[in-house]
Design a protein around this motif. Structure first.
Motif, mmCIF file in Angstrom:
data_model
loop_
_atom_site.group_PDB
_atom_site.id
_atom_site.type_symbol
_atom_site.label_atom_id
_atom_site.label_comp_id
_atom_site.label_asym_id
_atom_site.label_seq_id
_atom_site.Cartn_x
_atom_site.Cartn_y
_atom_site.Cartn_z
ATOM 1 N N ASP A 1 0.870 -1.380 -0.063
ATOM 2 C CA ASP A 1 0.083 0.113 -0.053
ATOM 3 C C ASP A 1 0.875 1.401 -0.090
ATOM 4 O OD1 ASP A 1 -2.139 -1.560 -0.062
ATOM 5 O OD2 ASP A 1 -2.462 -1.412 2.098
ATOM 6 N N ASP A 2 2.048 1.122 0.700
ATOM 7 C CA ASP A 2 2.873 2.402 0.906
ATOM 8 C C ASP A 2 4.101 1.926 1.306
ATOM 9 O OD1 ASP A 2 3.665 5.002 0.938
ATOM 10 O OD2 ASP A 2 2.298 5.521 2.646
ATOM 11 N N TRP A 3 5.164 2.883 1.279
ATOM 12 C CA TRP A 3 6.589 2.366 1.644
ATOM 13 C C TRP A 3 6.583 2.168 2.962
ATOM 14 C CZ3 TRP A 3 8.697 1.166 -2.594
ATOM 15 C CH2 TRP A 3 8.727 2.272 -3.820
ATOM 16 N N PRO A 4 7.376 0.794 3.386
ATOM 17 C CA PRO A 4 7.282 0.714 4.874
ATOM 18 C C PRO A 4 8.485 1.633 5.353
ATOM 19 C CG PRO A 4 8.624 -0.969 3.246
ATOM 20 C CD PRO A 4 7.826 0.045 2.279
ATOM 21 N N PRO A 5 8.515 1.472 6.585
ATOM 22 C CA PRO A 5 9.679 2.311 7.561
ATOM 23 C C PRO A 5 10.919 2.098 6.798
ATOM 24 C CG PRO A 5 7.786 1.362 8.959
ATOM 25 C CD PRO A 5 7.752 0.506 7.386
ATOM 26 N N GLY A 6 11.762 3.228 6.532
ATOM 27 C CA GLY A 6 12.849 3.186 6.262
ATOM 28 C C GLY A 6 12.981 2.917 4.745
ATOM 29 N N PRO B 1 9.648 8.077 -6.023
ATOM 30 C CA PRO B 1 8.283 8.589 -5.806
ATOM 31 C C PRO B 1 7.550 7.530 -4.898
ATOM 32 C CG PRO B 1 8.631 7.630 -8.098
ATOM 33 C CD PRO B 1 9.890 7.475 -7.485
ATOM 34 N N GLY B 2 6.321 8.161 -4.275
ATOM 35 C CA GLY B 2 5.595 7.359 -3.525
ATOM 36 C C GLY B 2 4.421 7.275 -3.944
ATOM 37 N N PRO B 3 3.495 6.216 -3.534
ATOM 38 C CA PRO B 3 2.159 6.027 -4.314
ATOM 39 C C PRO B 3 1.396 7.275 -3.948
ATOM 40 C CG PRO B 3 2.512 4.392 -2.577
ATOM 41 C CD PRO B 3 3.708 5.261 -2.735
ATOM 42 N N LEU B 4 0.309 7.513 -4.790
ATOM 43 C CA LEU B 4 -0.540 8.571 -4.498
ATOM 44 C C LEU B 4 -1.970 7.632 -4.230
ATOM 45 C CD1 LEU B 4 -0.061 11.145 -7.249
ATOM 46 C CD2 LEU B 4 0.541 10.986 -4.665
ATOM 47 N N ASP B 5 -2.385 6.328 -4.425
ATOM 48 C CA ASP B 5 -3.240 5.789 -4.220
ATOM 49 C C ASP B 5 -2.797 4.667 -3.258
ATOM 50 O OD1 ASP B 5 -5.710 4.513 -4.018
ATOM 51 O OD2 ASP B 5 -5.802 3.635 -6.053
ATOM 52 N N GLY B 6 -3.569 4.694 -1.889
ATOM 53 C CA GLY B 6 -3.088 3.828 -0.870
ATOM 54 C C GLY B 6 -3.349 2.156 -0.709
ATOM 55 N N PHE B 7 -4.055 2.167 -1.788
ATOM 56 C CA PHE B 7 -4.372 0.475 -1.950
ATOM 57 C C PHE B 7 -3.697 -0.466 -3.021
ATOM 58 C CE2 PHE B 7 -8.507 2.234 -0.205
ATOM 59 C CZ PHE B 7 -8.253 1.365 1.151
ATOM 60 N N ASN B 8 -2.730 -1.154 -2.889
ATOM 61 C CA ASN B 8 -1.819 -1.643 -3.659
ATOM 62 C C ASN B 8 -1.278 -0.667 -4.640
ATOM 63 O OD1 ASN B 8 -2.384 -4.377 -2.743
ATOM 64 N ND2 ASN B 8 -4.277 -4.445 -4.005
ATOM 65 N N GLY B 9 -0.857 0.359 -4.138
ATOM 66 C CA GLY B 9 0.027 1.410 -4.964
ATOM 67 C C GLY B 9 1.287 1.076 -5.377
ATOM 68 N N ILE B 10 1.884 0.089 -4.771
ATOM 69 C CA ILE B 10 3.158 -0.430 -5.314
ATOM 70 C C ILE B 10 3.266 -1.995 -5.634
ATOM 71 C CG2 ILE B 10 5.725 -0.604 -4.426
ATOM 72 C CD1 ILE B 10 4.769 1.636 -2.241
ATOM 73 N N GLU B 11 3.940 -1.939 -6.704
ATOM 74 C CA GLU B 11 4.299 -3.365 -7.377
ATOM 75 C C GLU B 11 5.493 -3.604 -7.438
ATOM 76 O OE1 GLU B 11 2.106 -4.114 -11.002
ATOM 77 O OE2 GLU B 11 0.136 -3.832 -10.353
ATOM 78 N N VAL B 12 6.087 -4.823 -6.946
ATOM 79 C CA VAL B 12 7.536 -5.339 -7.108
ATOM 80 C C VAL B 12 7.451 -6.400 -7.849
ATOM 81 C CG1 VAL B 12 9.508 -5.663 -5.774
ATOM 82 C CG2 VAL B 12 8.012 -3.796 -4.715
ATOM 83 N N ASP B 13 8.121 -6.429 -8.964
ATOM 84 C CA ASP B 13 8.226 -7.754 -9.888
ATOM 85 C C ASP B 13 9.752 -8.263 -9.486
ATOM 86 O OD1 ASP B 13 5.717 -7.498 -10.670
ATOM 87 O OD2 ASP B 13 6.045 -6.946 -12.477
ATOM 88 N N PHE B 14 9.774 -9.541 -9.143
ATOM 89 C CA PHE B 14 11.101 -10.144 -8.994
ATOM 90 C C PHE B 14 11.188 -11.553 -9.289
ATOM 91 C CE2 PHE B 14 8.667 -10.620 -5.061
ATOM 92 C CZ PHE B 14 9.204 -11.643 -4.482
ATOM 93 N N THR B 15 12.603 -11.963 -9.473
ATOM 94 C CA THR B 15 12.686 -13.493 -9.720
ATOM 95 C C THR B 15 13.311 -14.289 -8.409
ATOM 96 O OG1 THR B 15 12.919 -12.829 -12.079
ATOM 97 C CG2 THR B 15 13.863 -15.004 -11.176
ATOM 98 N N ALA B 16 12.711 -15.157 -7.990
ATOM 99 C CA ALA B 16 13.353 -16.120 -7.018
ATOM 100 C C ALA B 16 13.244 -17.515 -7.462
ATOM 101 C CB ALA B 16 12.027 -15.820 -5.997
ATOM 102 N N GLY B 17 14.318 -18.010 -6.373
ATOM 103 C CA GLY B 17 14.595 -19.471 -6.611
ATOM 104 C C GLY B 17 16.172 -19.565 -6.650
ATOM 105 N N TYR B 18 16.441 -20.990 -6.349
ATOM 106 C CA TYR B 18 17.674 -21.356 -6.357
ATOM 107 C C TYR B 18 18.535 -21.462 -7.615
ATOM 108 C CZ TYR B 18 17.418 -22.303 -1.402
ATOM 109 O OH TYR B 18 17.226 -22.068 -0.096
ATOM 110 N N GLY B 19 17.567 -21.673 -8.649
ATOM 111 C CA GLY B 19 17.998 -21.757 -10.170
ATOM 112 C C GLY B 19 17.158 -22.295 -10.827
#
Length: 189
Positions: free
Chosen positions: A63-68, A119-137
């Motif tokens: 929804d928003d940036w966490p502390p720090g 920049p920070g989100p202007l809409d508080g609900f799911n205003g940030i999306e982080v796409d990442f790749t996870a896994g050992y290989g």
């Protein structure tokens, strides 16, 4: 905060042939069942440990940036961050510059540090999306052998206890599973 898998793993940490050998089966008649049990066992191990065994894509909503501005990602290990989008009030996405991101993906609790100028989100609900790749290989050779053994153990347990009337056996995890997964468990933050 919600996390979803956007790209399923292209392989499993255990092949049907390996599981068949573990089960001491010579027939291929139940390969479909074995493949489903392997997928389910992998998903269970990933859920319990909060680790992605084989490379897969994830999206994490905040929804928003966490502390720090330190985002603790929900699954480990994290190989890369593809994008971070912040949504304006009109729903338009704004990409956060890669130079504003610093990833610590190898730690037990992977984290992403976002620079103060991003920049920070202007809409508080799911205003940030982080796409990442996870896994050992990308394949089973990269997965720690202990986690592969846990997938085999669960697959065999569910294969052997699939008949009607064995609800108690199905509800219980096989002996030794907790010991195998113990050092790979991540605490929820």
């Amino acid at each position: 905060m919600t996390a979803i898998v956007t790209t399923q793993p292209a392989a499993e940490p255990v092949s049907v042939e390996e599981a068949r050998q573990h089960l001491r089966l010579t027939s291929t008649a139940e390969d479909g069942l074995i493949a489903r049990l392997i997928r389910t066992a992998r998903a269970h191990v990933e859920s319990v440990t909060r680790r992605a065994l084989i490379t897969q894509g994830w999206r994490y909503y905040l929804d928003d940036w966490p502390p720090g501005r330190v985002i603790y990602l929900p699954v480990a290990p994290v190989a890369s961050v593809e994008s971070v989008l912040v949504f304006a009030g009109d729903g338009a996405p704004v990409a956060v510059a890669p130079a504003s991101l610093r990833l610590d993906g190898a730690s037990g609790a992977p984290r992403l540090k976002v620079a103060a100028g991003a920049p920070g989100p202007l809409d508080g609900f799911n205003g940030i999306e982080v796409d990442f790749t996870a896994g050992y290989g990308a394949d089973a050779s990269a997965v720690p052998p202990v986690l592969v053994q846990a997938v085999l153990l669960l697959t065999a347990h569910w294969f052997e206890h699939r008949a009607l009337g064995v609800e108690t056996a199905m509800a219980a995890v096989p002996a030794g599973l907790d010991a195998l997964l113990g050092r790979y468990r991540s605490l929820r933050l």
